[in-house]
Write a protein that holds these residues in place. Structure first.
Motif, PDB file in Angstrom:
ATOM      1  N   TYR A  66       6.168  -1.755   8.469  1.00 40.21           N
ATOM      2  CA  TYR A  66       5.376  -0.525   8.383  1.00 40.21           C
ATOM      3  C   TYR A  66       5.715   0.410   9.540  1.00 40.21           C
ATOM      4  CZ  TYR A  66       1.441   2.674   8.689  1.00 40.21           C
ATOM      5  OH  TYR A  66       0.694   3.809   8.790  1.00 40.21           O
ATOM      6  N   LEU A  67       5.731  -0.143  10.762  1.00 40.28           N
ATOM      7  CA  LEU A  67       5.988   0.699  11.931  1.00 40.28           C
ATOM      8  C   LEU A  67       7.408   1.266  11.902  1.00 40.28           C
ATOM      9  CD1 LEU A  67       4.138  -1.357  14.667  1.00 40.28           C
ATOM     10  CD2 LEU A  67       3.463   0.826  13.647  1.00 40.28           C
ATOM     11  N   ARG A  92      -0.768   9.172  -5.366  1.00 40.72           N
ATOM     12  CA  ARG A  92      -0.627   7.774  -4.963  1.00 40.72           C
ATOM     13  C   ARG A  92      -1.654   7.479  -3.881  1.00 40.72           C
ATOM     14  NH1 ARG A  92       5.905   6.783  -4.711  1.00 40.72           N
ATOM     15  NH2 ARG A  92       6.302   7.324  -6.887  1.00 40.72           N
ATOM     16  N   VAL A  93      -2.599   6.640  -4.211  1.00 40.50           N
ATOM     17  CA  VAL A  93      -3.694   6.363  -3.292  1.00 40.50           C
ATOM     18  C   VAL A  93      -3.421   5.061  -2.531  1.00 40.50           C
ATOM     19  CG1 VAL A  93      -6.154   5.894  -3.081  1.00 40.50           C
ATOM     20  CG2 VAL A  93      -5.322   7.502  -4.815  1.00 40.50           C
ATOM     21  N   VAL A  94      -3.472   5.159  -1.210  1.00 37.84           N
ATOM     22  CA  VAL A  94      -3.439   3.954  -0.397  1.00 37.84           C
ATOM     23  C   VAL A  94      -4.853   3.765   0.136  1.00 37.84           C
ATOM     24  CG1 VAL A  94      -2.440   2.814   1.601  1.00 37.84           C
ATOM     25  CG2 VAL A  94      -1.051   4.371   0.232  1.00 37.84           C
ATOM     26  N   ARG A 132      -0.031   9.261  11.664  1.00 33.02           N
ATOM     27  CA  ARG A 132       1.388   8.915  11.760  1.00 33.02           C
ATOM     28  C   ARG A 132       2.225   9.690  10.750  1.00 33.02           C
ATOM     29  NH1 ARG A 132       2.547   4.264  14.501  1.00 33.02           N
ATOM     30  NH2 ARG A 132       4.535   4.186  13.449  1.00 33.02           N
ATOM     31  N   GLY A 133       1.544  10.429   9.879  1.00 31.60           N
ATOM     32  CA  GLY A 133       2.279  11.222   8.891  1.00 31.60           C
ATOM     33  C   GLY A 133       2.633  10.435   7.648  1.00 31.60           C
ATOM     34  N   ASP A 134       1.955   9.323   7.411  1.00 33.42           N
ATOM     35  CA  ASP A 134       2.283   8.508   6.251  1.00 33.42           C
ATOM     36  C   ASP A 134       1.491   8.896   5.010  1.00 33.42           C
ATOM     37  OD1 ASP A 134       4.190   7.085   7.624  1.00 33.42           O
ATOM     38  OD2 ASP A 134       2.726   5.683   8.440  1.00 33.42           O
ATOM     39  N   ILE A 169      10.471  -4.800  -0.877  1.00 35.20           N
ATOM     40  CA  ILE A 169      11.642  -5.686  -0.944  1.00 35.20           C
ATOM     41  C   ILE A 169      12.135  -5.986   0.468  1.00 35.20           C
ATOM     42  CG2 ILE A 169      14.064  -5.802  -1.654  1.00 35.20           C
ATOM     43  CD1 ILE A 169      13.227  -4.197  -4.160  1.00 35.20           C
ATOM     44  N   THR A 206      10.898  -0.426  -2.583  1.00 40.92           N
ATOM     45  CA  THR A 206      11.980  -0.770  -1.657  1.00 40.92           C
ATOM     46  C   THR A 206      11.427  -1.330  -0.352  1.00 40.92           C
ATOM     47  OG1 THR A 206      13.225   1.036  -2.613  1.00 40.92           O
ATOM     48  CG2 THR A 206      14.080   0.097  -0.584  1.00 40.92           C
ATOM     49  N   HIS A 255       3.608  17.263  10.991  1.00 38.57           N
ATOM     50  CA  HIS A 255       4.515  16.437  10.184  1.00 38.57           C
ATOM     51  C   HIS A 255       5.158  17.306   9.112  1.00 38.57           C
ATOM     52  CE1 HIS A 255       3.320  12.720  12.059  1.00 38.57           C
ATOM     53  NE2 HIS A 255       2.055  13.024  11.889  1.00 38.57           N
ATOM     54  N   SER A 265       7.323   3.910   8.849  1.00 36.31           N
ATOM     55  CA  SER A 265       6.335   4.980   8.967  1.00 36.31           C
ATOM     56  C   SER A 265       7.011   6.275   9.386  1.00 36.31           C
ATOM     57  CB  SER A 265       5.300   4.566  10.013  1.00 36.31           C
ATOM     58  OG  SER A 265       4.509   5.672  10.339  1.00 36.31           O
ATOM     59  N   ARG A 266       6.447   7.395   8.940  1.00 34.80           N
ATOM     60  CA  ARG A 266       7.037   8.703   9.267  1.00 34.80           C
ATOM     61  C   ARG A 266       7.222   8.879  10.758  1.00 34.80           C
ATOM     62  NH1 ARG A 266       9.616  11.611   5.301  1.00 34.80           N
ATOM     63  NH2 ARG A 266       8.525  11.224   3.347  1.00 34.80           N
ATOM     64  N   ALA A 267       6.317   8.268  11.534  1.00 35.02           N
ATOM     65  CA  ALA A 267       6.412   8.379  12.982  1.00 35.02           C
ATOM     66  C   ALA A 267       7.349   7.320  13.551  1.00 35.02           C
ATOM     67  CB  ALA A 267       5.020   8.238  13.607  1.00 35.02           C
ATOM     68  N   GLY A 268       7.873   6.428  12.683  1.00 33.32           N
ATOM     69  CA  GLY A 268       8.746   5.342  13.144  1.00 33.32           C
ATOM     70  C   GLY A 268      10.210   5.741  13.076  1.00 33.32           C
ATOM     71  N   HIS A 271       7.305  17.006   6.898  1.00 38.19           N
ATOM     72  CA  HIS A 271       7.616  16.511   5.556  1.00 38.19           C
ATOM     73  C   HIS A 271       6.392  16.517   4.645  1.00 38.19           C
ATOM     74  CE1 HIS A 271       6.049  13.101   7.828  1.00 38.19           C
ATOM     75  NE2 HIS A 271       5.445  12.839   6.697  1.00 38.19           N
ATOM     76  N   LEU A 297      19.451  -0.760  -4.877  1.00 42.64           N
ATOM     77  CA  LEU A 297      18.016  -0.757  -4.582  1.00 42.64           C
ATOM     78  C   LEU A 297      17.539   0.620  -4.173  1.00 42.64           C
ATOM     79  CD1 LEU A 297      17.609  -4.172  -2.778  1.00 42.64           C
ATOM     80  CD2 LEU A 297      16.704  -3.481  -4.991  1.00 42.64           C
ATOM     81  N   LEU A 331      13.658   8.212   6.076  1.00 40.36           N
ATOM     82  CA  LEU A 331      14.104   7.701   4.773  1.00 40.36           C
ATOM     83  C   LEU A 331      13.019   7.832   3.720  1.00 40.36           C
ATOM     84  CD1 LEU A 331      15.915   4.429   5.920  1.00 40.36           C
ATOM     85  CD2 LEU A 331      16.942   6.613   5.280  1.00 40.36           C
ATOM     86  N   GLY A 332      11.759   7.973   4.173  1.00 41.60           N
ATOM     87  CA  GLY A 332      10.668   8.113   3.215  1.00 41.60           C
ATOM     88  C   GLY A 332      10.470   6.890   2.339  1.00 41.60           C
ATOM     89  N   LEU A 333      10.688   5.698   2.916  1.00 38.84           N
ATOM     90  CA  LEU A 333      10.613   4.481   2.108  1.00 38.84           C
ATOM     91  C   LEU A 333       9.240   3.831   2.101  1.00 38.84           C
ATOM     92  CD1 LEU A 333      14.002   2.732   2.962  1.00 38.84           C
ATOM     93  CD2 LEU A 333      13.344   3.904   0.871  1.00 38.84           C
ATOM     94  N   LEU A 334       8.358   4.280   3.012  1.00 39.29           N
ATOM     95  CA  LEU A 334       7.052   3.635   3.072  1.00 39.29           C
ATOM     96  C   LEU A 334       6.309   3.817   1.750  1.00 39.29           C
ATOM     97  CD1 LEU A 334       5.369   2.067   5.137  1.00 39.29           C
ATOM     98  CD2 LEU A 334       4.190   4.196   5.654  1.00 39.29           C
ATOM     99  N   PHE A 335       5.535   2.795   1.372  1.00 43.79           N
ATOM    100  CA  PHE A 335       4.777   2.807   0.123  1.00 43.79           C
ATOM    101  C   PHE A 335       5.670   2.916  -1.107  1.00 43.79           C
ATOM    102  CE2 PHE A 335       1.558   5.035   3.019  1.00 43.79           C
ATOM    103  CZ  PHE A 335       1.070   3.827   3.476  1.00 43.79           C
ATOM    104  N   THR A 336       6.847   2.304  -1.049  1.00 43.47           N
ATOM    105  CA  THR A 336       7.706   2.225  -2.233  1.00 43.47           C
ATOM    106  C   THR A 336       8.038   0.758  -2.476  1.00 43.47           C
ATOM    107  OG1 THR A 336       9.755   2.312  -0.979  1.00 43.47           O
ATOM    108  CG2 THR A 336       8.825   4.424  -1.662  1.00 43.47           C
ATOM    109  N   GLY A 351       1.105  -0.524   0.106  1.00 41.92           N
ATOM    110  CA  GLY A 351      -0.108   0.268  -0.015  1.00 41.92           C
ATOM    111  C   GLY A 351      -0.907  -0.039  -1.271  1.00 41.92           C
ATOM    112  N   HIS A 368      14.718   2.653  -5.892  1.00 39.15           N
ATOM    113  CA  HIS A 368      13.571   3.224  -5.214  1.00 39.15           C
ATOM    114  C   HIS A 368      13.390   4.663  -5.631  1.00 39.15           C
ATOM    115  CE1 HIS A 368      11.776   5.656  -2.061  1.00 39.15           C
ATOM    116  NE2 HIS A 368      12.954   6.151  -1.840  1.00 39.15           N
TER     117      HIS A 368
END
Lengths: 234, 277, 251
Positions: free
Chosen positions: A82-83, B59-61, B74-76, A104, A101, B233, A86-89, B235, B13, A94-99, A179, B17
């Motif tokens: 996650y860290l 998409r709800v987290v 954190r911008g997530d 995986i 991927t 943020h 995360s966008r701040a990481g 994005h 992959l 890459l925008g991969l969080l909550f996908t 998520g 994604h």
């Protein structure tokens, strides 16, 4: 006890009715875990075999590290991924969080040490048996890796299935990096966690039964594949 | 050879994604929200309406309010939708959010076992209820997870002048889990707990638990929605996120919230400021 | 390995890697000297049997010659200067056959595949070697389910398929019954007749008498005799060898 009866009935009706949402969730679970296990095998098998069969500086350190990683809780892996994602990481762009991927990646990190450590054990035993003969035939220690992996294929399949078991049953990491988003990253285990927290215990248990069925089916398929390979190659 | 295979797979992959099982190339926003909105079934009822109207998937987290706020910091997430006004105002003041809007409210209720050993059933004063629970040392299960509900519970104990930290582990039990899990524990132990009404109404494992105290204005539970600040943020999907907020505050969104019922009972009450959108 | 290397090894490869010169080698392990100052030279041709009681260091000496172990002191030199070519002209069969979990034919193919012998050529060589080893009828069976004698014959066939100039054998019949032992010895005689240099350890005197042209006698890590078989069996020089031949164990 009525929960078990209800759960059983619910599980059967979900399966019989081919529930669309359920099928999507099962599909995603399989996709994520099988991909993660495949990637983990690609890394874990050669890595475990190399640690068993080759002498290189840092070999002991790698061995200790692999065994230590076996005990790492999935939640910690999830947190690390996650860290990172995360966008701040560092990999946020890459925008991969909550996908899927991201899930995986987390399961891959979780499963690789399992496969590598079990492979190391298996190949170590094989190496004791084969080392002289292989060297006599002119097989260098790097070239010996694929040979030893192939010789150990029956035990190694069990190692890979153990990895799959851990991946498909895992909830702590995927719920953090995925998520548990409906229709996007919701898998069997996170659905079970969600339904439990809604107090739908029978439904959660029914999903647990289906998950068990799924694991059984994958394991059975692996064993059948093993028998076929066995018959073909002795 | 292994290496080539791995590279092939990673590329596959990444494509996967991108094109994922979540339908090809859809527009979506990520909303950091609380377990209460998710577990109450509200999102499942109203989000499809927005998605159909705007063509944007939501998409709800769903996590505790504390975690949701940090996730948004954190911008997530693109939009924050939670229920702890002080945290929300802080979030905006610190420059993480653009502006806070009232969306809806419901209320918290004190639930406990039917035989009610602390004798709080029917009290109009929530503080008095907590005082009696503490005096009787009746088991109380706290979320203990820095969520909106937990923050509210802590402030109620403070108002009652009771130091629950000292009682932690005795009659005061912290589950460190979401609302549903906490309700499962309370149900299993025959204990008291504070819950939001939405989760309670949608909760199916009540066992012996019943609502004992409700209606105190200190149990008022307002939800706010905030667009994550794109200056912080870049994005953040500003346009799509704003469309979602505008819809929530619009008559359509407010009507959808009001129309959501569990067993015929309303769960949330729309409260958008009519001038805002 | 390039294609031209393969060419050299499998078609135009006739230059002998022998003689083998072993100069004053010692081997230490676990703080003990297991091989002490052994020197000898092995020439092409006669079948060399390394004799001695258990623990004399026969297997160690074989492994040192084959290069599986490196001597703590001294040198092991083939006349062939290229170590890769020298290695490719040797093969070894162990006391317990180490077979791969594959078919009989796949085991026989294994060594040749490593040397990148083209498939068609490989098939011809393997078919011939299996026929010679009397294993053609089990070619597609799993190697690991063969009988002990068949397994050892397969190990021999696999080594033989490599067409080595020198074949090391470490007590290849120690675990076999008399019939299986006879089958292995028959094969070994055929290999020898085809020009392969055999270097073999045994503690079976009868077998040594049947096969040996030359004998090396080891006792407690020392080389006590290196002589033609006839004179060794008729007139051993050392008291230890005489005692060994009389069946008095020396340990």
């Amino acid at each position: 006890m009525s929960e078990f009866r209800d759960a059983f009935r619910t599980a059967i009706s979900l399966l019989v009715n081919f529930d669309g949402d359920l099928m999507a969730i099962v599909g995603l679970s399989l996709l994520v875990s099988l991909s993660a296990v495949f990637l983990a095998a690609m890394v874990g098998l050669p890595l475990g075999a190399a640690v068993a069969a080759c002498r290189f500086p840092g070999r002991q350190a790698v061995r200790v590290l692999l065994n230590a990683l076996l005990g790492i809780p999935p939640v910690v892996i999830g947190l690390i991924v996650y860290l990172l994602l995360s966008r701040a990481g560092p990999l946020g762009a890459l925008g991969l969080l909550f996908t899927p991927t991201a899930m995986i990646i987390a399961q891959w990190l979780l499963v690789t040490p399992i496969i590598a450590a079990l492979t190391q054990q298996t190949v170590s035993d094989l190496h004791d048996e084969y080392a002289e003969q292989l060297r006599s035939l002119g097989v260098g220690s790097l070239r010996a890796i694929p040979t030893l992996l192939w010789e150990g294929r029956l035990s190694l399949l069990i190692a890979v299935m153990a990895g799959f078991g851990r991946a498909i049953a895992e909830v702590g990491a995927v719920i953090i990096v995925g998520g548990n988003i409906n229709h996007v990253t919701r898998v069997m285990t996170t659905t079970i966690a969600l339904e439990t927290s809604k107090g739908n215990l029978a439904l959660a248990l029914a999903l647990g039964m289906i998950l068990l069925l799924l694991a059984l089916a994958v394991n059975a398929a692996a064993l059948v594949a093993r028998d076929i390979v066995n018959r073909l190659y002795g | 050879m292994f290496l080539r295979l791995i590279i092939c797979l990673i590329v596959t992959l990444l494509f996967l994604h991108a094109n994922g099982p979540a339908a090809a190339a859809e527009r979506f926003i990520t909303v950091a929200s609380t377990t209460s909105t998710e577990n109450s079934g509200l999102f499942q009822a109203i989000l499809p309406l927005f998605e159909r109207a705007a063509g944007i998937a939501v998409r709800v987290v769903a996590v505790g309010t504390g975690q949701a706020v940090r996730m948004a910091e954190r911008g997530d997430a693109d939009v924050l939708f939670v229920h702890h006004q002080p945290s929300e105002e802080h979030f905006v003041a610190d420059g993480f959010g653009v502006r806070r809007h009232d969306v809806m409210y419901n209320d918290f209720v004190l639930v406990g076992p039917r035989h009610d050993p602390a004798g709080i059933g029917g009290l109009a004063d929530a503080i008095e209820g907590l005082v009696r629970i503490a005096a009787r040392q009746a088991v109380f299960v706290s979320r203990g997870d820095d969520s909106g509900t937990h923050k509210r519970e802590v402030s109620l104990w403070q108002a009652a002048g009771i130091d629950v930290v000292a009682a932690s582990g005795t009659w005061y039990r912290e589950s460190g889990a979401g609302m549903g899990t906490t309700l499962n524990i309370a149900s299993g132990m025959g204990a008291y707990t504070l819950t939001d009404r939405g989760t309670w109404l949608n909760f199916n494992n009540r066992g012996d638990l019943v609502v004992l105290v409700a209606g105190d204005r200190r149990l008022f539970n307002p939800y706010g929605v905030i667009l994550v600040n794109p200056q912080r943020h870049p994005h953040v999907k500003t346009a799509e996120g704003q469309m979602f907020i505008d819809w929530l505050l619009s008559p359509d969104g407010q009507g959808a919230i009001a129309a959501y019922r569990i067993d015929g009972q309303p769960v949330f009450f729309p409260s958008a400021d009519k001038d805002t959108p | 390995m390039t294609a031209s290397d393969t060419e050299r090894q499998h078609t135009a490869d006739t230059a002998s890697i022998l003689p083998l010169r072993v100069r004053d080698i010692c081997f230490d392990a676990g703080g003990k000297r297991l091989i002490e100052h052994i020197s000898f030279t092995v020439h092409a041709g006669p079948c060399l049997i390394v004799l001695g009681p258990n623990g004399a260091g026969k297997s160690l000496l074989l492994r040192l010659c084959h290069g599986l172990l490196s001597p703590s002191e001294g040198t092991v030199e083939w006349v062939e200067a290229d170590p890769i070519r020298a290695r490719s002209q040797q093969a070894m069969v162990f006391q317990r056959p180490v077979l791969l979990r594959r078919s009989v034919a796949a085991n026989a193919h294994f060594g040749l595949r490593l040397r990148r012998v083209p498939r068609l050529e490989r098939q011809a060589v393997v078919a011939k070697a299996l026929r010679q080893g009397g294993l053609s009828h089990v070619a597609n069976r799993a190697a690991r389910v063969l009988s002990g004698g068949e397994q050892q014959r397969l190990a021999l066939v696999r080594a033989w398929a490599l067409q080595p100039q020198v074949l090391f054998l470490d007590e290849p019949t120690a675990h076999l019954d008399p019939a299986a032992t006879r089958a292995v010895e028959t094969l070994l005689k055929q290999f020898h007749a085809a020009g392969t240099k055999l270097i073999m350890t045994t503690h079976d005197l009868g077998q040594a008498r049947r096969l040996a042209d030359d004998v090396i006698f080891l006792h407690r890590g020392r080389l006590l005799e290196h002589s033609p078989a006839d004179s060794f069996f008729a007139q051993p020089h050392s008291a230890e060898a005489a005692a060994f031949l009389n069946g008095n164990l020396l340990w």
